[in-house]
Motif scaffolding. Structure first.
Motif, PDB file in Angstrom:
ATOM      1  N   CYS A  15       0.831  -1.209   0.000  1.00  0.00           N
ATOM      2  CA  CYS A  15       0.000   0.000   0.000  1.00  0.00           C
ATOM      3  C   CYS A  15       0.866   1.260   0.000  1.00  0.00           C
ATOM      4  N   LEU A  16       1.950   1.233   0.760  1.00  0.00           N
ATOM      5  CA  LEU A  16       2.868   2.378   0.789  1.00  0.00           C
ATOM      6  C   LEU A  16       3.496   2.604  -0.580  1.00  0.00           C
ATOM      7  N   VAL A  17       3.879   1.534  -1.244  1.00  0.00           N
ATOM      8  CA  VAL A  17       4.452   1.654  -2.587  1.00  0.00           C
ATOM      9  C   VAL A  17       3.419   2.245  -3.548  1.00  0.00           C
ATOM     10  N   LEU A  18       2.169   1.761  -3.480  1.00  0.00           N
ATOM     11  CA  LEU A  18       1.120   2.320  -4.336  1.00  0.00           C
ATOM     12  C   LEU A  18       0.907   3.804  -4.076  1.00  0.00           C
ATOM     13  N   VAL A 106      -3.179  12.557  -1.580  1.00  0.00           N
ATOM     14  CA  VAL A 106      -4.579  12.560  -1.150  1.00  0.00           C
ATOM     15  C   VAL A 106      -5.434  11.493  -1.850  1.00  0.00           C
ATOM     16  N   PRO A 107      -5.309  11.288  -3.168  1.00  0.00           N
ATOM     17  CA  PRO A 107      -6.122  10.222  -3.786  1.00  0.00           C
ATOM     18  C   PRO A 107      -5.841   8.835  -3.190  1.00  0.00           C
ATOM     19  N   SER A 108      -4.661   8.646  -2.646  1.00  0.00           N
ATOM     20  CA  SER A 108      -4.312   7.352  -2.047  1.00  0.00           C
ATOM     21  C   SER A 108      -5.014   7.117  -0.713  1.00  0.00           C
ATOM     22  N   LEU A 109      -5.713   8.110  -0.193  1.00  0.00           N
ATOM     23  CA  LEU A 109      -6.511   7.886   1.016  1.00  0.00           C
ATOM     24  C   LEU A 109      -7.541   6.783   0.784  1.00  0.00           C
TER      25      LEU A 109
END
Length: 150
Positions: A15-18, A106-109
């Motif tokens: 998830c961090l990589v994404l 922000v979109p990765s929220l």
């Protein structure tokens, strides 16, 4: 997926990589402002790491495993486990949220509810099933007194 790779830190890293890739390749400029995002992000990452460490130390003190696919030796209800039945997973979610804010991704929220769902389905529900079978009434009492997350 092999059990050696099916671990929460591996999913967290994914998830961090994404989130980092989204921030790097597709910055949308939807930020909260550098000061607030950095401050809140740092507090979440630091708090998440602290929560993880406190939970792991308590599990070690109680001489039980912290590995999600293993049979627990004891039901840990002391320390940070009085506040949450899953402080390690809560710490993971805090770390993910903190980095997303710090990176202004922000979109990765949107990864947060996905990661929480994944933790619940792949780890929390099976772990609680093992605890329920092994510790019976003691776990039922703990389950009623202490929330799953907060």
């Amino acid at each position: 997926m092999p059990k050696t790779l099916d671990l929460p830190p591996v999913w967290l890293l994914g998830c961090l990589v994404l989130a980092w890739l989204q921030k790097t390749a597709l910055p949308l400029g939807l930020g909260f402002g550098p000061v607030w995002a950095d401050l809140l992000g740092g507090l979440l990452v630091g708090g998440g790491v602290l929560l993880l460490v406190l939970a792991l130390l308590e599990m070690r003190r109680q001489r039980t495993t912290f590995m999600p696919h293993e049979e627990p030796g004891r039901l840990v209800t002391s320390g940070v486990f009085r506040l949450s039945r899953n402080p390690i997973y809560l710490g993971d979610v805090m770390i993910l949220a903190g980095f997303i804010l710090f990176w202004d991704a922000v979109p990765s929220l949107a990864l947060l509810p996905i990661y929480v769902w994944l933790l619940e389905k792949r780890f929390i529900e099976p772990e609680e099933g093992r605890l329920r079978r092994k510790f019976l009434a003691e776990f039922r009492k703990y389950e009623k007194q202490t929330r799953r997350w907060l």
